[in-house]
Design a protein around this motif. Sequence first.
Motif, PDB file in Angstrom:
ATOM      1  N   UNK A 169       0.896  -1.187  -0.079  1.00  0.00           N
ATOM      2  CA  UNK A 169       0.126   0.117   0.096  1.00  0.00           C
ATOM      3  C   UNK A 169       0.840   1.302   0.076  1.00  0.00           C
ATOM      4  N   UNK A 170       0.233   2.465  -0.206  1.00  0.00           N
ATOM      5  CA  UNK A 170       1.025   3.585  -0.328  1.00  0.00           C
ATOM      6  C   UNK A 170       1.680   3.980   1.200  1.00  0.00           C
ATOM      7  N   UNK A 171       1.045   3.693   2.306  1.00  0.00           N
ATOM      8  CA  UNK A 171       1.460   4.045   3.464  1.00  0.00           C
ATOM      9  C   UNK A 171       2.761   3.035   3.857  1.00  0.00           C
ATOM     10  N   UNK A 172       2.395   1.695   3.335  1.00  0.00           N
ATOM     11  CA  UNK A 172       3.652   0.739   3.693  1.00  0.00           C
ATOM     12  C   UNK A 172       4.823   1.157   2.817  1.00  0.00           C
ATOM     13  N   UNK A 173       4.360   1.775   1.498  1.00  0.00           N
ATOM     14  CA  UNK A 173       5.820   2.229   0.767  1.00  0.00           C
ATOM     15  C   UNK A 173       6.340   3.447   1.392  1.00  0.00           C
ATOM     16  N   UNK A 174       5.618   4.347   1.919  1.00  0.00           N
ATOM     17  CA  UNK A 174       6.157   5.566   2.379  1.00  0.00           C
ATOM     18  C   UNK A 174       7.194   5.163   3.872  1.00  0.00           C
ATOM     19  N   UNK A 175       6.828   4.227   4.344  1.00  0.00           N
ATOM     20  CA  UNK A 175       7.470   3.943   5.525  1.00  0.00           C
ATOM     21  C   UNK A 175       8.608   3.178   5.090  1.00  0.00           C
ATOM     22  N   UNK A 176       8.644   2.537   4.308  1.00  0.00           N
ATOM     23  CA  UNK A 176       9.909   1.658   3.562  1.00  0.00           C
ATOM     24  C   UNK A 176      10.768   2.702   2.868  1.00  0.00           C
ATOM     25  N   UNK A 177      10.212   3.645   2.298  1.00  0.00           N
ATOM     26  CA  UNK A 177      11.128   4.698   1.585  1.00  0.00           C
ATOM     27  C   UNK A 177      11.623   5.543   2.968  1.00  0.00           C
ATOM     28  N   UNK A 178      11.097   6.045   3.796  1.00  0.00           N
ATOM     29  CA  UNK A 178      11.446   6.555   5.042  1.00  0.00           C
ATOM     30  C   UNK A 178      12.746   5.911   5.655  1.00  0.00           C
ATOM     31  N   UNK A 179      12.514   4.497   5.988  1.00  0.00           N
ATOM     32  CA  UNK A 179      13.469   3.640   6.495  1.00  0.00           C
ATOM     33  C   UNK A 179      14.835   3.649   5.680  1.00  0.00           C
ATOM     34  N   UNK A 180      14.331   3.305   4.500  1.00  0.00           N
ATOM     35  CA  UNK A 180      15.808   3.404   3.525  1.00  0.00           C
ATOM     36  C   UNK A 180      16.593   4.460   3.585  1.00  0.00           C
ATOM     37  N   UNK A 181      15.773   5.739   3.437  1.00  0.00           N
ATOM     38  CA  UNK A 181      16.584   7.122   3.535  1.00  0.00           C
ATOM     39  C   UNK A 181      17.428   7.166   4.892  1.00  0.00           C
ATOM     40  N   UNK A 182      16.869   6.830   5.950  1.00  0.00           N
ATOM     41  CA  UNK A 182      17.106   6.882   7.454  1.00  0.00           C
ATOM     42  C   UNK A 182      18.463   5.920   7.564  1.00  0.00           C
ATOM     43  N   UNK A 183      18.469   4.880   7.067  1.00  0.00           N
ATOM     44  CA  UNK A 183      19.382   3.805   7.079  1.00  0.00           C
ATOM     45  C   UNK A 183      20.711   4.258   6.163  1.00  0.00           C
TER      46      UNK A 183
END
Length: 91
Positions: free
Chosen positions: A2-16
């Motif tokens: 979903x869009x919410x899950x993809x946003x969470x994944x993108x934020x985690x990737x940038x944070x990492x």
Amino acid sequence: MSEAESKVAAVREVYTSYYREMGGLGTAPDLEAAAASATKGAARSPTPRMTPPARLAAAAPDRPAGRKSVPALLIFAAMVALIVAYTFLKN
């Protein structure tokens, strides 16, 4: 995904990636754990803060301001007068 899950994944990737760029070793800590530990260790003042006088003057326009600003031209003229007086008295 979903869009919410993809946003969470993108934020985690940038944070990492940011964590690695800044020299972090191992895996990046969880965002939720970092936020919880930051608020847990924060110190709070038991008394409320005093508001600055500038805000008090802005909040009550009927009251006279405690301190007035001096125009920059007046300050410049005073500095020039002091320099002229100093050079005149020096000779």
